[in-house]
Write an enzyme that holds these catalytic residues in place. Structure first.
Site, PDB file in Angstrom:
ATOM      1  N   THR A 142    -102.601  38.394  10.462  1.00 26.47           N
ATOM      2  CA  THR A 142    -103.858  37.646  10.563  1.00 26.47           C
ATOM      3  C   THR A 142    -103.517  36.150  10.485  1.00 26.47           C
ATOM      4  O   THR A 142    -103.210  35.536  11.476  1.00 26.47           O
ATOM      5  CB  THR A 142    -104.865  38.075   9.481  1.00 26.47           C
ATOM      6  OG1 THR A 142    -104.234  38.035   8.201  1.00 26.47           O
ATOM      7  CG2 THR A 142    -105.382  39.483   9.740  1.00 26.47           C
ATOM      8  N   LYS A 168     -97.887  42.644   5.807  1.00 27.59           N
ATOM      9  CA  LYS A 168     -98.626  41.458   6.229  1.00 27.59           C
ATOM     10  C   LYS A 168     -99.281  40.897   4.984  1.00 27.59           C
ATOM     11  O   LYS A 168     -99.659  41.597   4.049  1.00 27.59           O
ATOM     12  CB  LYS A 168     -99.651  41.775   7.311  1.00 27.59           C
ATOM     13  CG  LYS A 168    -100.846  42.634   6.906  1.00 27.59           C
ATOM     14  CD  LYS A 168    -101.994  41.963   6.207  1.00 27.59           C
ATOM     15  CE  LYS A 168    -102.499  40.753   6.931  1.00 27.59           C
ATOM     16  NZ  LYS A 168    -103.638  40.110   6.170  1.00 27.59           N
ATOM     17  N   THR A 179    -103.942  40.811  -1.274  1.00 27.08           N
ATOM     18  CA  THR A 179    -104.484  41.023   0.067  1.00 27.08           C
ATOM     19  C   THR A 179    -103.330  41.203   1.021  1.00 27.08           C
ATOM     20  O   THR A 179    -102.828  40.247   1.575  1.00 27.08           O
ATOM     21  CB  THR A 179    -105.323  39.839   0.526  1.00 27.08           C
ATOM     22  OG1 THR A 179    -106.370  39.691  -0.403  1.00 27.08           O
ATOM     23  CG2 THR A 179    -105.931  40.100   1.886  1.00 27.08           C
ATOM     24  N   GLU A 266    -100.354  30.871   2.848  1.00 27.66           N
ATOM     25  CA  GLU A 266    -101.129  29.971   3.709  1.00 27.66           C
ATOM     26  C   GLU A 266    -100.880  28.518   3.331  1.00 27.66           C
ATOM     27  O   GLU A 266    -101.196  28.087   2.218  1.00 27.66           O
ATOM     28  CB  GLU A 266    -102.613  30.317   3.613  1.00 27.66           C
ATOM     29  CG  GLU A 266    -102.951  31.632   4.302  1.00 27.66           C
ATOM     30  CD  GLU A 266    -104.371  32.068   4.118  1.00 27.66           C
ATOM     31  OE1 GLU A 266    -104.805  32.953   4.879  1.00 27.66           O
ATOM     32  OE2 GLU A 266    -105.067  31.552   3.225  1.00 27.66           O
ATOM     33  N   ASN A 389    -108.271  28.047   5.406  1.00 28.39           N
ATOM     34  CA  ASN A 389    -109.360  28.871   4.886  1.00 28.39           C
ATOM     35  C   ASN A 389    -110.727  28.304   5.223  1.00 28.39           C
ATOM     36  O   ASN A 389    -111.711  29.064   5.300  1.00 28.39           O
ATOM     37  CB  ASN A 389    -109.189  29.057   3.369  1.00 28.39           C
ATOM     38  CG  ASN A 389    -108.108  30.084   3.080  1.00 28.39           C
ATOM     39  OD1 ASN A 389    -108.342  31.282   3.191  1.00 28.39           O
ATOM     40  ND2 ASN A 389    -106.915  29.624   2.759  1.00 28.39           N
ATOM     41  N   SER A 394    -113.803  30.911  12.083  1.00 27.71           N
ATOM     42  CA  SER A 394    -114.023  30.279  13.385  1.00 27.71           C
ATOM     43  C   SER A 394    -112.743  30.153  14.187  1.00 27.71           C
ATOM     44  O   SER A 394    -112.802  29.808  15.341  1.00 27.71           O
ATOM     45  CB  SER A 394    -114.633  28.897  13.186  1.00 27.71           C
ATOM     46  OG  SER A 394    -113.812  28.084  12.388  1.00 27.71           O
TER      47      SER A 394
END
Length: 394
Positions: A142, A168, A179, A266, A389, A394
Site C-alpha cells: 500500500t 507488507k 498494521t 512511512e 497520511n 486521495s
C-alpha cells in the site's frame, strides 16, 4: 528460490488503482498445516473474522489477498464479500472453500469490489507459477516503498527444508499486532501444535517488538503454511533439536521481515533500536523501551539528528516503570551521553550527534536495578510521515 508444492500468482485487478498488481494468490498443491495470528484490535475486518474461524481446523490450501481495500467496518456486506471471493477462488482451484484464507489491506470503510475479483479470478489461477512469489509480495503493498521478502534453506532431520516469507507494512505499525500482513510458506513437515507454538513465540519476539507510529489496525495477520513436501521426519516434539531449529529459523525470518517494515516506515529515514537493560523484570524493560520508542518528541529528535537525551529520560519517567533516575546511563551507539543520571557535556553530545546521522543505530538505557532486558525497534518521525497520511485516501 522455489519450494516444492507451492505456486503463486498476482494480477492487476483494478481494485483501487489501474495498472498495478493488487490481487494475489498463494496456493499449496496439498492441504498444508497452517497457523495464524491476528490483530488484537476490538475492530476486526471481515477477512480476519472469517480466517480465525476457518483456522480452527489447522489446515489451509490457499491465501487470497488484495490491496487497495481493507474490507473493514463494512458490516454484513463485507463478510458476504469475503465469503464470495473465497468461494470464487475455491471453485477455480477445485478445492473446499473452507481451505481458503482471505486477506485484505487498504482503506477502511470502503466496500470490496467483488466484481474485480470475479473478472480476474480465472487469470489469477491460470497464472499460478512456483516462481511468482515476488509478484504476490508486490501485490500486497500500500504505502510501502519496497516489497519485503526473505528466503531460507536449512537442513532439518537430514532433509533440505525451504522457507519463503513476505510482509507488507509501513504505517499504522504497533503491536500487538501491527498494521501488517505476513505470509510464510515452508515445505517442512511439522505438527499443528508445534507450528502454532513456534509462530506465537516467534511473533512475540519480532512483530510484537516493532513500532512505527503507535497505531494498530483492523486487518493484521501472520499466516504460516507448511505442506510437508520436504519429507523431513515429523517435527512433533518441542524438546527435539529439529523443533528448536525450526523455531529459530522461523524467528529469524520474522525478525528480518519486521525490521524491513521498520526501515520502510512511512517517511522514515532511520531505523533505531531502543534497548533497556538493568530493569527489575523483562516486562518493565519492554514497557519502558516501548514508551521511549513511541514518543513523538524522541522520534522527531532522531529525525532532526538532535542528541536530546532529555526527551528520552522524560519518556522514561512517564513509562510507569519505577526506577532511580540517579543511576541511569544512556548511550547513543558507543557514545555514553548520560552517566548516573547526569549529562557528560557538549563534546559528548556532539559525538552522539554523529551517531544520529547513521541510518541504523541503537539507544541503550541501563537502569542498574536488575537483570531485565528488552528491546523495541522503531524509526524516526519525519515531515513525510505527515504528508503521506494526510494524503492517504486521495
Amino acid at each position: 528460490m522455489l519450494i516444492n508444492g507451492f505456486s503463486f500468482s498476482a494480477v492487476p485487478a483494478g481494485i483501487k488503482y489501474s495498472g498495478r498488481l493488487d490481487l494475489g494468490l498463494i496456493y499449496s498443491d496439498t492441504p498444508a498445516v497452517t497457523a495464524g495470528m491476528f490483530t488484537t484490535s476490538q475492530i476486526k475486518a471481515a477477512p480476519v473474522v472469517l480466517d480465525m474461524e476457518r483456522l480452527k481446523q489447522g489446515r489451509a490450501q490457499a491465501i487470497l489477498v488484495n490491496s487497495g481495500c481493507a474490507n473493514a467496518c463494512t458490516g454484513e456486506a463485507g463478510m458476504e464479500a469475503a465469503i464470495a471471493t473465497s468461494r470464487m477462488a475455491a471453485e477455480s482451484l477445485e478445492i473446499n472453500e473452507e481451505m481458503v484464507q482471505v486477506s485484505s489491506t487498504g482503506v477502511i470503510g470502503l466496500p470490496l469490489n467483488v466484481t474485480a475479483f470475479e473478472n480476474n479470478m480465472s487469470a489469477l489461477v491460470e497464472g499460478l507459477d512456483p516462481g511468482k512469489f515476488e509478484d504476490v509480495a508486490q501485490s500486497i503493498m500500500t504505502t510501502d516503498t519496497v516489497s519485503k521478502t526473505v528466503y531460507r534453506v536449512e537442513e532439518i532431520g537430514g532433509k533440505e527444508v525451504r522457507f519463503m516469507g513476505m510482509a507488507k507494512g509501513s504505517g499504522m505499525i504497533m503491536p500487538n499486532m501491527a498494521t501488517m500482513l505476513a505470509f510464510v510458506v515452508t515445505d517442512a513437515r511439522i505438527s499443528f501444535t508445534e507450528l502454532n507454538k513456534s509462530l506465537h513465540s516467534s511473533v512475540e519476539q519480532t512483530f510484537n517488538r516493532i513500532t512505527v507510529d503507535g497505531d494498530t489496525s483492523t486487518n493484521d495477520m501472520v499466516l504460516v503454511l507448511a505442506n510437508g513436501a520436504a519429507e523431513n521426519p515429523w517435527i512433533d516434539d518441542s524438546e527435539h533439536p529439529d523443533c528448536v531449529l525450526f523455531q529459530r529459523v522461523l524467528e529469524e525470518i520474522l525478525k528480518e521481515l519486521a525490521l524491513k517494515i521498520v526501515m520502510d516506515g512511512e517517511g522514515a529515514t532511520k531505523c533505531i533500536t531502543i534497548r533497556v537493560c538493568g530493569a527489575k523484570e523483562d516486562q518493565d524493560a519492554e514497557k519502558m523501551a516501548r514508551t521511549v520508542a513511541n514518543s513523538n518528541l524522541v522520534k522527531t529528535a532522531f529525525f532532526g539528528e538532535d542528541a536530546n537525551w532529555g526527551r528520552i529520560i522524560a519518556a522514561m519517567g512517564r513509562s510507569g516503570v519505577r526506577f532511580n533516575p540517579d543511576k541511569v546511563d544512556i548511550a547513543f551507539g558507543d557514545v555514553v551521553m548520560v552517566r548516573n543520571g547526569c549529562g557528560l557535556g557538549p563534546e559528548v553530545e556532539q559525538a552522539a550527534t554523529e551517531v544520529l546521522k547513521e541510518k541504523k543505530f541503537a539507544v541503550c538505557i541501563d537502569l542498574k536495578d536488575g537483570a531485565g532486558c528488552e528491546e523495541i525497534h522503531t524509526c524516526d518521525f519525519s515531515i513525510d510521515y505527515v504528508k503521506i497520511n494526510a494524503d492517504y485516501r486521495s
